[in-house]
Design a protein around this motif. Structure first.
Motif, PDB file in Angstrom:
ATOM      1  N   THR A 126       0.820  -1.198   0.000  1.00 57.62           N
ATOM      2  CA  THR A 126       0.000   0.000   0.000  1.00 57.62           C
ATOM      3  C   THR A 126       0.858   1.254   0.000  1.00 57.62           C
ATOM      4  OG1 THR A 126      -1.635   1.253   1.309  1.00 57.62           O
ATOM      5  CG2 THR A 126      -0.132  -0.170   2.522  1.00 57.62           C
ATOM      6  N   MET A 127       0.282   2.330  -0.505  1.00 58.02           N
ATOM      7  CA  MET A 127       0.951   3.624  -0.477  1.00 58.02           C
ATOM      8  C   MET A 127       0.720   4.362   0.838  1.00 58.02           C
ATOM      9  SD  MET A 127       2.733   4.293  -3.249  1.00 58.02           S
ATOM     10  CE  MET A 127       3.372   2.708  -2.737  1.00 58.02           C
ATOM     11  N   ARG A 128      -0.017   3.758   1.759  1.00 61.01           N
ATOM     12  CA  ARG A 128      -0.168   4.379   3.077  1.00 61.01           C
ATOM     13  C   ARG A 128       1.180   4.403   3.791  1.00 61.01           C
ATOM     14  NH1 ARG A 128      -5.737   4.019   6.109  1.00 61.01           N
ATOM     15  NH2 ARG A 128      -7.179   3.668   4.381  1.00 61.01           N
ATOM     16  N   MET A 154       4.788   2.840   2.723  1.00 64.37           N
ATOM     17  CA  MET A 154       5.719   3.960   2.733  1.00 64.37           C
ATOM     18  C   MET A 154       6.137   4.271   4.166  1.00 64.37           C
ATOM     19  SD  MET A 154       6.076   4.773  -0.449  1.00 64.37           S
ATOM     20  CE  MET A 154       6.835   6.401  -0.414  1.00 64.37           C
ATOM     21  N   GLY A 155       7.400   4.576   4.363  1.00 65.97           N
ATOM     22  CA  GLY A 155       7.861   4.990   5.678  1.00 65.97           C
ATOM     23  C   GLY A 155       7.243   6.320   6.075  1.00 65.97           C
ATOM     24  N   ASP A 156       7.143   6.553   7.367  1.00 65.65           N
ATOM     25  CA  ASP A 156       6.522   7.786   7.847  1.00 65.65           C
ATOM     26  C   ASP A 156       7.242   9.032   7.345  1.00 65.65           C
ATOM     27  OD1 ASP A 156       4.539   6.434   9.199  1.00 65.65           O
ATOM     28  OD2 ASP A 156       5.641   6.382  11.099  1.00 65.65           O
ATOM     29  N   ASP A 157       8.532   8.934   7.140  1.00 64.78           N
ATOM     30  CA  ASP A 157       9.310  10.099   6.702  1.00 64.78           C
ATOM     31  C   ASP A 157       9.766   9.998   5.247  1.00 64.78           C
ATOM     32  OD1 ASP A 157       9.192  11.254   9.301  1.00 64.78           O
ATOM     33  OD2 ASP A 157      10.815   9.930   9.952  1.00 64.78           O
ATOM     34  N   ALA A 158       9.295   8.982   4.548  1.00 63.98           N
ATOM     35  CA  ALA A 158       9.705   8.808   3.151  1.00 63.98           C
ATOM     36  C   ALA A 158       9.136   9.922   2.281  1.00 63.98           C
ATOM     37  CB  ALA A 158       9.242   7.453   2.635  1.00 63.98           C
ATOM     38  N   VAL A 159       9.906  10.330   1.302  1.00 61.64           N
ATOM     39  CA  VAL A 159       9.458  11.350   0.353  1.00 61.64           C
ATOM     40  C   VAL A 159       8.712  10.655  -0.781  1.00 61.64           C
ATOM     41  CG1 VAL A 159      10.160  13.156  -1.251  1.00 61.64           C
ATOM     42  CG2 VAL A 159      11.380  12.864   0.929  1.00 61.64           C
ATOM     43  N   LYS A 160       7.448  10.997  -0.944  1.00 63.86           N
ATOM     44  CA  LYS A 160       6.657  10.399  -2.013  1.00 63.86           C
ATOM     45  C   LYS A 160       6.901  11.137  -3.323  1.00 63.86           C
ATOM     46  CE  LYS A 160       2.801   8.404   0.610  1.00 63.86           C
ATOM     47  NZ  LYS A 160       1.326   8.274   0.691  1.00 63.86           N
ATOM     48  N   THR A 161       6.937  10.373  -4.413  1.00 67.71           N
ATOM     49  CA  THR A 161       7.039  10.979  -5.741  1.00 67.71           C
ATOM     50  C   THR A 161       5.681  10.848  -6.430  1.00 67.71           C
ATOM     51  OG1 THR A 161       7.941   8.888  -6.604  1.00 67.71           O
ATOM     52  CG2 THR A 161       9.509  10.576  -5.923  1.00 67.71           C
ATOM     53  N   ALA A 162       5.439   9.708  -7.034  1.00 67.52           N
ATOM     54  CA  ALA A 162       4.139   9.396  -7.634  1.00 67.52           C
ATOM     55  C   ALA A 162       3.871   7.925  -7.386  1.00 67.52           C
ATOM     56  CB  ALA A 162       4.145   9.698  -9.133  1.00 67.52           C
ATOM     57  N   ASP A 163       2.603   7.575  -7.206  1.00 67.09           N
ATOM     58  CA  ASP A 163       2.265   6.178  -6.915  1.00 67.09           C
ATOM     59  C   ASP A 163       2.778   5.234  -7.998  1.00 67.09           C
ATOM     60  OD1 ASP A 163       1.028   7.140  -4.685  1.00 67.09           O
ATOM     61  OD2 ASP A 163      -1.010   6.560  -5.266  1.00 67.09           O
ATOM     62  N   THR A 164       2.733   5.692  -9.255  1.00 66.47           N
ATOM     63  CA  THR A 164       3.174   4.832 -10.355  1.00 66.47           C
ATOM     64  C   THR A 164       4.687   4.628 -10.355  1.00 66.47           C
ATOM     65  OG1 THR A 164       3.176   6.785 -11.791  1.00 66.47           O
ATOM     66  CG2 THR A 164       1.221   5.362 -11.856  1.00 66.47           C
ATOM     67  N   GLN A 165       5.399   5.406  -9.554  1.00 63.98           N
ATOM     68  CA  GLN A 165       6.841   5.199  -9.387  1.00 63.98           C
ATOM     69  C   GLN A 165       7.149   4.525  -8.052  1.00 63.98           C
ATOM     70  OE1 GLN A 165       9.049   8.857 -10.087  1.00 63.98           O
ATOM     71  NE2 GLN A 165       7.499   9.566 -11.535  1.00 63.98           N
ATOM     72  N   ASP A 166       6.456   4.967  -7.005  1.00 61.47           N
ATOM     73  CA  ASP A 166       6.742   4.440  -5.667  1.00 61.47           C
ATOM     74  C   ASP A 166       6.307   2.985  -5.510  1.00 61.47           C
ATOM     75  OD1 ASP A 166       7.804   6.869  -4.856  1.00 61.47           O
ATOM     76  OD2 ASP A 166       5.894   7.615  -4.084  1.00 61.47           O
ATOM     77  N   ALA A 192      -1.355   2.223 -10.649  1.00 62.39           N
ATOM     78  CA  ALA A 192      -0.095   1.986  -9.936  1.00 62.39           C
ATOM     79  C   ALA A 192       0.055   0.515  -9.574  1.00 62.39           C
ATOM     80  CB  ALA A 192      -0.030   2.848  -8.677  1.00 62.39           C
ATOM     81  N   ASP A 193      -1.044  -0.121  -9.172  1.00 60.24           N
ATOM     82  CA  ASP A 193      -1.006  -1.549  -8.861  1.00 60.24           C
ATOM     83  C   ASP A 193      -0.690  -2.361 -10.113  1.00 60.24           C
ATOM     84  OD1 ASP A 193      -1.796  -1.149  -6.140  1.00 60.24           O
ATOM     85  OD2 ASP A 193      -3.851  -0.887  -6.825  1.00 60.24           O
ATOM     86  N   ALA A 194      -1.351  -2.021 -11.207  1.00 61.42           N
ATOM     87  CA  ALA A 194      -1.136  -2.751 -12.457  1.00 61.42           C
ATOM     88  C   ALA A 194       0.305  -2.604 -12.937  1.00 61.42           C
ATOM     89  CB  ALA A 194      -2.105  -2.252 -13.525  1.00 61.42           C
ATOM     90  N   ALA A 198       3.070  -5.565 -13.296  1.00 58.45           N
ATOM     91  CA  ALA A 198       3.688  -5.810 -14.601  1.00 58.45           C
ATOM     92  C   ALA A 198       5.206  -5.685 -14.545  1.00 58.45           C
ATOM     93  CB  ALA A 198       3.119  -4.839 -15.633  1.00 58.45           C
ATOM     94  N   SER A 199       5.703  -4.820 -13.670  1.00 53.15           N
ATOM     95  CA  SER A 199       7.152  -4.614 -13.578  1.00 53.15           C
ATOM     96  C   SER A 199       7.888  -5.868 -13.128  1.00 53.15           C
ATOM     97  CB  SER A 199       7.461  -3.457 -12.619  1.00 53.15           C
ATOM     98  OG  SER A 199       7.197  -3.822 -11.268  1.00 53.15           O
ATOM     99  N   GLN A 200       7.151  -6.796 -12.486  1.00 53.49           N
ATOM    100  CA  GLN A 200       7.758  -8.046 -12.012  1.00 53.49           C
ATOM    101  C   GLN A 200       7.087  -9.272 -12.631  1.00 53.49           C
ATOM    102  OE1 GLN A 200      10.469  -8.091 -10.071  1.00 53.49           O
ATOM    103  NE2 GLN A 200      10.513  -5.845  -9.922  1.00 53.49           N
TER     104      GLN A 200
END
Length: 245
Positions: A126-128, A154-166, A192-194, A198-200
């Motif tokens: 999850t992106m939470r 995502m870590g509490d202090d992680a910098v988010k970019t975009a869901d399709t990248q993260d 983002a899930d799809a 697909a990336s793996q």
């Protein structure tokens, strides 16, 4: 094939399922809708004639990937106000005061129980952020399905970019830590899930209980599109594990 037979076959295979949280398990529509109203309340002026969408209208726009600024403008805001509306929405939508409005998708608990009873190893992705996920797992009593080592967020202090990248980055990490399953699927509700699946080279099932509609999911060519997580589990039990002649 009966479910009992499917379960027996599962127990003899290494089968994994990676599940997104928001969409397959949690319904976030009420949270998003309340944030929509709050943003309109804060941004509109006395001179603005605001037309508020009903919840079903608003959610249809979100599921069709209509941009926040466009939703603001269609609600009667000026372009300048709509830009502020979109920025405020990004600030509020994942904030603690609104997370309490999330609800369980009907049938999600029973679906997870069926999967677990069938011997499917469950992983959550999850992106939470960690604190957001921990609160939701406790409140909905779903942490029992996902041991700590099977939770990717995502870590509490992680910098988010975009869901399709993260999310693909989370998936890449998971592939270095999870067992090498004979069969592995992912169920989610967004592009983002799809893309992460697909990336793996992981089979992907899209669910319509989340924030994307059928055309949005179909654009990413999932192996299957179903209404809910419960339907996804039924599909896996009756189709993926059915004896082949």
């Amino acid at each position: 094939m009966t479910r009992a037979v499917a379960q027996d076959r599962y127990l003899n295979q290494e089968f994994g399922l990676i599940a997104d949280f928001d969409g397959p398990i949690a319904d976030v529509s009420e949270r998003y809708y309340r944030v929509y109203h709050e943003c309109l309340d804060q941004i509109q002026s006395d001179e603005t004639s605001v037309r508020r969408f009903s919840k079903s209208e608003f959610w249809a726009l979100k599921r069709a990937r209509v941009p926040e600024r466009t939703i603001g403008e269609r609600s009667g805001l000026t372009p300048e106000q709509a830009q502020k509306f979109a920025a405020l929405r990004r600030q509020l939508v994942h904030s603690q005061p609104y997370l309490k409005y999330d609800q369980l998708i009907p049938g999600a608990i029973a679906a997870l129980e069926r999967a677990q009873e069938a011997g499917i190893e469950l992983t959550l992705m999850t992106m939470r952020r960690e604190r957001e996920l921990a609160e939701a797992l406790s409140r909905f009593d779903v942490g029992r399905f996902f041991p700590p080592e099977r939770r990717y967020c995502m870590g509490d202090d992680a910098v988010k970019t975009a869901d399709t990248q993260d999310k693909p980055r989370l998936m890449a990490r998971a592939m270095t830590e999870l067992p090498s399953y004979e069969t592995l699927w992912m169920v989610g509700d967004t592009e983002a899930d799809a893309i992460a699946a697909a990336s793996q080279d992981i089979h992907f099932i899209g669910v319509l209980s989340g924030i994307r509609d059928r055309p949005s999911l179909a654009a990413h060519k999932p192996q299957q599109i179903v209404n809910t997580l419960s339907d996804a589990i039924d599909f896996l039990l009756t189709s993926s594990l059915a004896p082949r002649s």
